[in-house]
Design a protein around this motif. Structure first.
Motif, PDB file in Angstrom:
ATOM      1  N   VAL A  70       0.849  -1.189   0.000  1.00  0.00           N
ATOM      2  CA  VAL A  70       0.000   0.000   0.000  1.00  0.00           C
ATOM      3  C   VAL A  70       0.885   1.240   0.000  1.00  0.00           C
ATOM      4  O   VAL A  70       1.808   1.354   0.813  1.00  0.00           O
ATOM      5  N   VAL A  71       0.591   2.175  -0.913  1.00  0.00           N
ATOM      6  CA  VAL A  71       1.427   3.360  -1.088  1.00  0.00           C
ATOM      7  C   VAL A  71       0.567   4.625  -1.106  1.00  0.00           C
ATOM      8  O   VAL A  71      -0.573   4.604  -1.566  1.00  0.00           O
ATOM      9  N   CYS A  72       1.135   5.714  -0.590  1.00  0.00           N
ATOM     10  CA  CYS A  72       0.523   7.042  -0.700  1.00  0.00           C
ATOM     11  C   CYS A  72       1.657   8.001  -1.062  1.00  0.00           C
ATOM     12  O   CYS A  72       2.615   7.592  -1.692  1.00  0.00           O
ATOM     13  N   ARG A  73       1.570   9.247  -0.660  1.00  0.00           N
ATOM     14  CA  ARG A  73       2.619  10.203  -0.999  1.00  0.00           C
ATOM     15  C   ARG A  73       3.889   9.953  -0.183  1.00  0.00           C
ATOM     16  O   ARG A  73       4.984   9.895  -0.704  1.00  0.00           O
ATOM     17  N   SER A  74       3.720   9.817   1.155  1.00  0.00           N
ATOM     18  CA  SER A  74       4.914   9.683   1.989  1.00  0.00           C
ATOM     19  C   SER A  74       4.860   8.545   3.001  1.00  0.00           C
ATOM     20  O   SER A  74       5.838   8.303   3.688  1.00  0.00           O
ATOM     21  N   GLY A  75       3.742   7.856   3.124  1.00  0.00           N
ATOM     22  CA  GLY A  75       3.664   6.695   4.009  1.00  0.00           C
ATOM     23  C   GLY A  75       2.653   6.772   5.134  1.00  0.00           C
ATOM     24  O   GLY A  75       2.373   5.767   5.778  1.00  0.00           O
TER      25      GLY A  75
END
Length: 119
Positions: free
Chosen positions: A67-72
């Motif tokens: 799972v990934v987003c902009r910074s964690g």
């Protein structure tokens, strides 16, 4: 729903990710996704996860979902929820798409004529 501390979520760095055959779930907002995302990623914004459990259930269940987003931060919350709900075996990607780009992994954007970037 059980509450899981995001600090207890399994986490890997981008450099620890397998180089191929990775199931990547991007939980960023639509404008962030359109600006730039991993080519093979599945996009379901964090706030939409509970309503889209059926789609999540279609992801492979024989390997982890990264799972990934902009910074964690958002991805840690998403992974905690996914694991607590028993939907998938979720692993947070530390540093998110910022680290993805820093590590030299490819990104694509949905905006015609505009270079892909991480917002």
């Amino acid at each position: 729903m059980a509450v899981v501390n995001p600090a207890e979520v399994p986490t890997v760095s981008v450099s620890e990710l397998p180089s191929e055959d990775v199931v990547l779930l991007d939980v960023r907002e639509p404008d962030e996704w359109a600006a730039g995302h991993a080519p093979e990623a599945v996009h379901i914004p964090l706030g939409d996860l509970p309503a889209r459990v059926a789609e999540l259930a279609e992801l492979p269940d024989d390997k982890p979902v990264y799972v990934v987003c902009r910074s964690g931060g958002r991805s840690a919350r998403a992974a905690a929820w996914l694991n607590a709900a028993g939907v998938v075996d979720a692993v947070n990607v530390a540093g998110g798409m910022k680290s993805w780009l820093t590590e030299g992994r490819s990104i694509v954007g949905d905006r015609e004529g505009v270079r892909a970037e991480v917002l």
